[in-house]
Enzyme design. Structure first.
Site, mmCIF file in Angstrom:
data_model
loop_
_atom_site.group_PDB
_atom_site.id
_atom_site.type_symbol
_atom_site.label_atom_id
_atom_site.label_comp_id
_atom_site.label_asym_id
_atom_site.label_seq_id
_atom_site.Cartn_x
_atom_site.Cartn_y
_atom_site.Cartn_z
ATOM 1 C CD GLU B 60 -1.863 -2.373 1.220
ATOM 2 O OE1 GLU B 60 -0.760 -2.699 1.691
ATOM 3 O OE2 GLU B 60 -2.730 -3.205 0.891
ATOM 4 C CG HIS B 129 -11.712 -6.537 5.716
ATOM 5 N ND1 HIS B 129 -10.755 -7.138 6.490
ATOM 6 C CD2 HIS B 129 -11.445 -6.926 4.435
ATOM 7 C CE1 HIS B 129 -9.969 -7.888 5.720
ATOM 8 N NE2 HIS B 129 -10.359 -7.766 4.475
#
Ligand code: TPP
Ligand code: TPP
Ligand code: MG
Ligand code: MG
Lengths: 353, 324, 324, 353
Positions: B60, B129
């Site tokens: 990321e 999440h």
């Protein structure tokens, strides 16, 4: 497609796809232990199949299958009682091999926080979802052991995708510099969701990455419990005698979708899967055991039945547990609940649905 | 016009911007052959090929940092972070570079990139999440933070974000992806970044919210529709904030509730309360109420309903300001 | 008692805790043979050796992430991040793990670590060496954030932080390191985390601040001492916040100014304003004023004086609330 | 102590410490260019000495010296007009070789933001203070070039300490996967402030880390302009013809303190410094030039005088510039100033000291 997958010519193998031996069975493994490994692999697969079924019925969260990677169990068998393991999220077999209660493990996968309230007699960290981040914890745990002059080691698990992240690099680099007693086990299952190993890194093997950190890397047939046990055991012995870490590339394959939320048909060739199905770690060990007359088809059936019964009982137990309380959101944020959270607990009670 | 859900609207925005401008590329984990774990980039890879729709290694910080370089050198990268909880490794590159490159070079180098981040809970997802980390981005000067709430504004705001000359964090309310359908113009259109919208006018109280919470606010307000005339402000952009719109509204109604999904302390709601305090304290009939996630970790699914603001909590907050 | 500056007080705290508890270790870049770039760890390496005072490779995410592992397994790591601007790579490990490990394992694994971060501007330092990122930590539930302001509280708070069973971000006001001397007890002592202190009592207005800004606030208040009776609250801990102390004070004075060095939007000041608003809106005689860094990047030294809150700005804010 | 420093037996050298050749001078370098390189190295050192003096007088911020690393200039000479470089913070010589105005460069080091308002005709990113972070930008810039089918390349600079950070790993891994046209130049000056190379990583060389990313790594004598030019030029040619990146370990030494805020005597042996002083890149080239009669002592003196005069003039120019305005804090945060910042500009005017 499977040809693109690169393996070094030095990949270690003892037990081939046909259950034939090409080397010595590690001396630490007697027949009983081999069967225990076999049973734990089957237990793992039974858990997996059950989990997939439950998920389809909406009784579980998104679930990451271990289908095809059950040889991981052998890595766990190389540990001693007080050794640690640091999992990613696809190490169900490792948890079970270490004696983690299945019903409790299941709790985690239905979204109940008590699932990772690790039993006191098991040294491990909880499932770690953010890829690669747990590697640093493993290095710290191992380093603590070294500072405390304990003779224990840590197995740190992660996937091939995880090797691309900075944490992988920083963790292995520190492990090399401080020579901490750990073993890095990369379950290279050839895919990171839809991204194949060949697009994850241009390096020929993952094992060779160890060279950048001044220690050894080994590529091993990850569907061969004997070879895997051997390289892991050697690495553990090395770590335990303060000779530093090792990176083990466990060359295996994710036979299932990435998770229940995924459909691998969208991005990978079924033919590749077929090729790998023939390398199934359980089938392979079974062939060996049958050949060596350590197992009969009948016994085998019983092992499967027993495994399924164990899993079913665990599911039942898990599903009959009383639910967590809504206040449990607030507890365990800190050792002591601070004032503002106490106030929020009160507010939550006042406004709760 | 087509009736689209939010994921489809975003997909259409990407499709149209990529057609229009060759320098727009999409990169991230599984955005290519897979079409994205939420199907948001579906069809792009087929249409534009692997040079413009790029499956990246799992990293990321690199998705963000490499996008900065791409943007500096003439591309318009639209990076995807697969889930909110994995956006944290980007913060260093955002804080140290994306947000400062224009300033540091006194305008010579700029970073016209978009970082798309699905966020929010309520989908019974695994740990990490279901996060709402917008504060972390809003507190970094030099970034823009855009949070659509419906298919219509998602498409227009994404198109504007891609055309924006500065870095934009585009937070997509993942629990709305497939939950709301709306008429969306087929042609390309922009919606101004930095502007809130009034979802419905009202005279008794203003409810200010954004993103995933708009749907929940609407439900709450619906339930009280007989009782109170509620004005709903959808912020749409959190940085820079459209202060004028919510200040005007609260000045009119004299009462306000701010609803956010993120943890309470130092959330965006606190900033909104502070600005109301600074600008129109004396117009207030009651203390502004915050309805937020608690100051806890986002719980696993079994308990998430207790964490998330719901119509009941919002309704009670409205009652509180009405009955002060 | 000895008269020490803030760097020395911290050094003494580390020294005494390391003597007392074998599991305390110090790690970071240049903390060993060099004694730290601010001399804060001076003498530790000589005294405790390279196994307990560890020069690490250059990797902030690892300083934090490896400390988590050390803490899980019985050590009490005190990590140092060399400068504020390099703390950003830690955010992922803090947010995703340090702050959640206790919760995730329902109390089974804990993370008693301290991460020391010199912060603040005003030292004519290079870019990325003058940041005030506290909001980013305060917004993460599960962390504690402690910000000392003088030698006395620095020593006591650091000792408490090291003994604390949870992860503590310890932000050291670097421009105060060598700027203030104070009597500090020679023996070891704790100061409670989560408690603010009243620096001086007053009746007209409350000025709330922390860390590097306390000195500036004092100067401002000094200049107005003939005119107004000002109560000064030094927060000391930003998470969890001692709401009681500042709420009581503002309730008494009816007026408040909050001073922070960080950018304004979504800063800790906003949270304080919001809590005042929620708890005692009707006791307010004037809108609470925020004196903060602007919503800009921290400028390079030539312009930093225009960015930093100074006595003049604080004085004007006090006048504003007094003359509302 | 210098013995601990590990160099691979394959370290490339052309010009030794005594100014003797052990190979071919790269064919691209004619005498004129060699002298240009020499002059730029001297300019860099003159800048350095001046900066250190100014810093002592409080006329500069904390300053990071290039003393001993001036051969970096040769790397810049291998670039073509439209190629890019991505610096860390110790590449003064590279900036000057690329024609960055010295007075403007000086502005940065006195804390004036206009210092990094890069002239339009120079392709580079600004000085990057957070170690290793710029590597990712360089990869992105190079990738953009590839996507745009341009034939330019990027040199990305960083130190030995930088190799420990995740960004290094992620950047090199991406460069390998996407085969972007860049050259990674690690100025291994043996120290990261007080941390010696041996404690930074257990890997024998930094060059070998490239193997983890599927491309080539080369260790080169970083005080030898000919060898450095050659390996960089080869790597650039490779990158330009789309054959992917290279990692170059420029083996050199930080002869000065880390910065003006540092005192290296606290942690390193002066003897080590003495050994390295004999390898000085400027002395070495001077010996060669004298021997080859490409330079006289007299000319040499003039070069130094000229360099000092240039730097002095630059300082004068810098110090006579009108200061930035306080509002400049707010400009260039965004292309357009948003409302809240306009309000803050007004407030700043009202409350300004
Ligand atoms: C930091 C981070 N980014 C993205 C994800 C989403 N995600 C979950 S698993 C996965 C792929 C992981 O691949 P690999 O490391 O090979 O492990 P595998 O799933 O194959 O076991 C991704 C991208 C994540 N969990 N963490
Ligand atoms: C991310 C980050 N951490 C810490 C620092 C503080 N710091 C500045 S230079 C330096 C050492 C860098 O060593 P190296 O990469 O070898 O470069 P050199 O200074 O030797 O040129 C450190 C720790 C920084 N600038 N950035
Ligand atoms: Mg994988
Ligand atoms: Mg160095």
């Amino acid at each position: 497609m499977s040809k693109k997958v690169s393996t070094s010519s030095k990949m270690i193998q003892i037990l081939d796809e046909n259950g034939e031996l090409h080397g010595e069975i590690p001396k630490e493994l007697n027949n009983e232990q081999i069967k225990k490994i076999y049973e734990t692999m089957i237990l793992t697969r039974a858990f997996d199949q059950t989990a997939l079924a439950l998920q389809r019925e909406g009784r579980m969260l998104t679930y990451a299958s271990t289908f095809g990677q059950e040889a991981q169990v052998a890595a766990a068998f190389a540990l001693e009682k007080d050794d640690w393991f640091v999992p990613s999220f696809r190490e169900h077999g490792v948890f079970f091999a270490r004696g983690y209660p299945i019903s409790q493990y299941m709790l985690y996968w239905v979204g109940d926080g008590r699932g990772m309230q690790i039993p006191k007699d098991i040294n491990c960290t909880p499932i770690s979802v953010p890829v690669s981040t747990q590697i640093l914890h493993g290095v710290g745990i191992a380093w603590a052991m070294k500072l405390q002059k304990k003779k224990n080691v840590v197995e740190i698990f992660f996937g091939d995708g995880a090797t691309s992240k900075g944490d992988f690099h920083e963790g292995l680099n520190w492990a090399g510099v401080f020579k901490v007693p750990c073993v890095f086990i990369c379950q290279n299952n050839q895919w990171a969701i839809s991204v194949p190993r060949s697009k994850q890194t241009a390096s020929e093997t993952i094992a060779q990455k160890a060279n950048a950190y001044g220690f050894e890397g080994v590529q091993v047939d990850g569907n061969d419990v004997f070879a895997l046990y051997k390289v892991v055991k050697d690495a553990i012995d090395k770590a335990r005698s303060d000779k530093g870490p090792t990176l083990i590339e466990m060359f295996t394959y994710r036979l299932s979708d990435h998770t229940t939320a995924d459909d691998a048909k969208k991005y990978r060739d079924e033919k590749e899967v077929e090729v790998w199905k023939k390398k199934d770690p359980i089938d392979r060990l079974k062939k060996f055991l049958l050949k060596k007359k350590l197992l009969t088809e009948d016994e085998n059936k019983k092992i499967w039945e027993q495994a399924q019964a164990t899993v079913d009982a665990a599911v039942k137990e898990e599903e009959s547990m009383s639910p967590m309380k809504s206040e449990d959101i607030f507890t365990n944020m800190y050792a002591e609940i601070p004032e503002n959270l106490k106030e929020q607990i009160e507010e939550a009670k006042r406004v709760s649905p | 016009m087509s009736v689209l859900n939010l994921a489809q609207a975003i997909n259409q925005a990407l499709m149209q911007e990529m057609e229009k401008d060759e320098s727009v590329i999409v990169l991230g984990e599984d955005v290519g052959t897979d079409g994205g774990v939420f199907r948001v980039t579906e069809g792009l890879w087929k249409k534009f090929g692997g040079e413009r729709v790029i499956d990246t290694p799992l990293a990321e910080s690199a998705i963000c940092g490499v996008s900065i370089g791409l943007a500096i050198n003439g591309m318009k990268p639209v990076g995807e972070i697969q889930f909110d909880g994995f956006s944290l490794p980007c913060i260093d590159q955002l804080y140290s570079h994306a947000a400062r490159m224009r300033n540091r070079t006194r305008g010579r180098l700029t970073v016209p990139m978009v970082l798309r981040i699905p966020y929010s809970g309520g989908t019974r997802a695994l740990e990490h999440h279901s996060e709402s980390p917008e504060t972390l981005f809003v507190h970094i000067p030099g970034l823009k933070v855009v949070v659509p709430s419906t298919p219509y504004n998602a498409k227009g705001l994404l198109i504007s974000s891609i055309r924006d000359p500065d870095p934009v964090i585009f937070m997509e309310p993942k629990r709305v992806y497939h939950a709301i359908k709306e008429e969306v113009p087929n042609e390309s259109y922009e919606l101004q970044i930095g502007k809130a919208r009034i979802i419905q006018e009202g005279t008794d109280v203003t409810v200010i919210t954004w993103g995933a919470m708009l749907k929940v606010v609407r439900e709450a307000v619906e339930q009280l529709s007989e009782k109170y005339s509620v004005e709903i402000v959808d912020m749409q952009t959190l940085s820079p904030m459209d202060e004028e719109t919510f200040i005007k509204s609260v000045q009119k109604t004299g009462r306000a509730v701010v609803v956010q999904e993120a943890p309470k302390t130092c959330g965006v709601a606190a900033e909104i309360v502070s600005r109301v305090n600074e600008k129109i304290l004396t117009s207030l009939e009651a203390p502004v109420q915050r309805v937020t996630g608690w100051d806890t970790t986002m719980p696993l699914p079994k308990l998430e309903e207790y964490y998330l603001p719901n119509p009941n909590r919002i309704g009670k907050a409205i009652e509180t300001v009405m009955n002060f």
